[in-house]
Design an enzyme around this catalytic site. Structure first.
Site, PDB file in Angstrom:
ATOM      1  N   TRP A 101       0.533  -1.684   0.363  1.00 44.08           N
ATOM      2  CA  TRP A 101      -0.140  -0.021   0.168  1.00 44.08           C
ATOM      3  C   TRP A 101       1.004   0.978   0.619  1.00 44.08           C
ATOM      4  O   TRP A 101       0.570   1.757  -0.393  1.00 44.08           O
ATOM      5  CB  TRP A 101      -1.131   0.138   1.150  1.00 44.08           C
ATOM      6  N   ASP A 169      -1.308   6.779   6.241  1.00 38.71           N
ATOM      7  CA  ASP A 169      -2.341   5.991   5.908  1.00 38.71           C
ATOM      8  C   ASP A 169      -2.610   4.736   6.980  1.00 38.71           C
ATOM      9  O   ASP A 169      -1.326   3.696   7.942  1.00 38.71           O
ATOM     10  CB  ASP A 169      -2.249   4.981   5.013  1.00 38.71           C
ATOM     11  N   LYS A 193     -12.076  -1.724   6.635  1.00 38.81           N
ATOM     12  CA  LYS A 193     -11.516  -2.885   7.780  1.00 38.81           C
ATOM     13  C   LYS A 193     -11.866  -2.782   9.066  1.00 38.81           C
ATOM     14  O   LYS A 193     -11.829  -3.802  10.238  1.00 38.81           O
ATOM     15  CB  LYS A 193      -9.727  -2.657   7.634  1.00 38.81           C
TER      16      LYS A 193
HETATM   17  C1  LIG Z   1      -7.417  -1.555   2.172  1.00 36.62           C
HETATM   18  C2  LIG Z   1      -5.596  -0.672   2.410  1.00 36.62           C
HETATM   19  C3  LIG Z   1      -5.893   0.046   1.101  1.00 36.62           C
HETATM   20  C4  LIG Z   1      -6.608   0.765   0.227  1.00 36.62           C
HETATM   21  O1  LIG Z   1      -8.196   0.483   0.606  1.00 36.62           O
HETATM   22  P1  LIG Z   1      -9.526   1.029  -0.808  1.00 36.62           P
HETATM   23  O2  LIG Z   1     -10.265   1.582  -0.234  1.00 36.62           O
HETATM   24  O3  LIG Z   1      -9.623  -0.505  -1.397  1.00 36.62           O
HETATM   25  O4  LIG Z   1      -9.165   2.178  -1.505  1.00 36.62           O
HETATM   26  C5  LIG Z   1      -4.991   1.129   1.462  1.00 36.62           C
HETATM   27  N1  LIG Z   1      -3.952   1.276   2.440  1.00 36.62           N
HETATM   28  C6  LIG Z   1      -4.460   0.229   3.626  1.00 36.62           C
HETATM   29  C7  LIG Z   1      -2.975  -0.276   4.110  1.00 36.62           C
HETATM   30  C8  LIG Z   1      -5.313  -0.572   3.439  1.00 36.62           C
HETATM   31  O5  LIG Z   1      -5.023  -1.566   4.166  1.00 36.62           O
END
Ligand SMILES: *Cc1c(COP(=O)(O)O)cnc(C)c1O
Length: 364
Positions: A101, A169, A193
């Site tokens: 990511w 993030d 998540k």
């Molecule tokens: C799942 C995830 C993403 C991507 O998320 P989307 O909502 O599908 O764009 C980005 N960063 C991390 C750390 C993730 O776990």
């Protein structure tokens, strides 16, 4: 009803109490005669939900007064683009590459042709750790990290000190432990998540960063647009925000972020202990000091210490048959991955550990 234990990485488990509360109100929201999904985002009925979601996040996560909480669409991936669009000031930006990511975020910054530096990376060791010795320059326009690496199963134990604004993030560990806001200037997360269904993105941003974007940034991509309109500039993902509000209530009823953090330590401890006690049958991907409390990525080894894809597939099939789903590792590293977000119970982790012990007895 036969609910499985869902170890999927995302979208992922939502507390049963939350789903049941939503179900109870699905058709006729609190006697209003319509579903919250059907209500105008300008209605009083929705307004209460919207404001409650935001105020509970601020209360539980102890977000200081000088931050705004935005509820957006586009997923965490849109933030990979929005962060540089809004925060770059013509100087340089610095990223840590700790997994897939962060690599995607780096790629997205490159697309914008800005002066970008990767100041630390664990790519050479297949992202099995958070890189050591992270040192951002004081004068960077912003510094960027991924707090939890969902695929490789690594996480920061504390955030690096920076004078530059720190962007985090936190898609896969938001609301899972208390945050030291003196270190963080912008945190974002896709909700799917740890905070609800997909389609909703949470951005927590220090107000002083709102004025940085150039006029040429499209209106909808400016944080300021959403901050000024209290995330009602256009139609927000109302049903997702309703579920977010229920998840915040669930967190509050269960003792808040501090209590869930303790529970998360305990759950991860049980699972890592089982891995460490298996005499090398199960081997975790992450170095111990970088282990994630949210995603536990591991392999099953043969007698020579090689990954045994056949046994891994057999384990996944066996677990699925017993109602433990979502354990197949990400395609980039294979193996197994147990995602044990806030909504996963200790009971679920214990069921997984019991099965792992039984499986080892029968297959080693
Ligand atoms: C799942 C995830 C993403 C991507 O998320 P989307 O909502 O599908 O764009 C980005 N960063 C991390 C750390 C993730 O776990």
């Amino acid at each position: 009803m036969n609910r499985v234990f869902n170890f999927g990485a995302g979208p992922s488990a939502i507390p049963l109490e939350v789903l049941e509360e939503a179900q109870k109100n699905l058709v006729d929201y609190k006697g209003e005669g319509l579903s919250i999904m059907e209500a105008s985002h300008r209605s009083k009925m929705y307004d209460e939900v919207h404001n409650e979601a935001i105020s509970l996040m601020k209360e539980l996560y102890k977000i200081p007064e000088d931050y705004d909480v935005l509820l957006l669409q586009g997923g965490a991936s849109l933030q990979f683009a929005m962060v540089p669009l809004n925060l770059y000031r013509g100087g340089k930006v610095q990223y840590v590459d700790s997994g897939s990511w962060s690599s995607k975020a780096i790629k997205e910054a490159k697309v914008q042709n800005l002066n970008m530096e990767v100041i630390a990376s664990s790519k050479e060791t297949t992202y099995d750790r958070i890189p050591a010795d992270i040192a951002f320059d004081d004068d960077a326009d912003y510094a960027y990290i991924t707090s939890n690496n969902t695929i490789y199963g690594t996480g920061y134990k504390s955030f690096p000190d920076t004078k530059a604004p720190l962007v985090v993030d936190a898609s896969s560990d938001i609301f899972s432990y208390p945050v030291d806001w003196s270190k963080v200037d912008l945190m974002f997360a896709g909700a799917q998540k740890n905070a609800g269904p997909s389609g909703l993105t949470i951005v927590i941003i220090k107000k002083e960063l709102l004025d940085r974007a150039e006029d040429s940034v499209p209106t909808i991509l400016k944080y300021k647009t959403h901050a000024e309109k209290d995330s009602l500039y256009h139609t927000p993902p109302t049903f997702g925000i309703y579920l977010l509000s229920l998840i915040m209530k669930w967190l509050k009823e269960n003792g808040g972020i501090e209590a869930i953090a303790e529970k998360n330590e305990e759950k991860a401890g049980v699972l890592y202990d089982a891995i460490d006690k298996s005499n090398g049958f199960y081997v975790g991907h992450a170095q111990k000091e970088s282990r994630s409390l949210m995603n536990v990525s591991f392999n099953i080894k043969d007698a020579n210490g090689e990954n045994n894809a056949e046994l891994e597939a057999k384990f996944v099939a066996l677990a699925t048959g017993k109602g433990l789903i979502g354990l197949k590792g990400h395609r980039s590293i294979g193996g197994l991955r147990a995602s044990i977000y806030n909504a996963m119970s200790l009971e679920g982790v214990q069921a997984l550990v019991d099965l792992m012990e039984l499986f080892q007895k029968e297959n080693s």
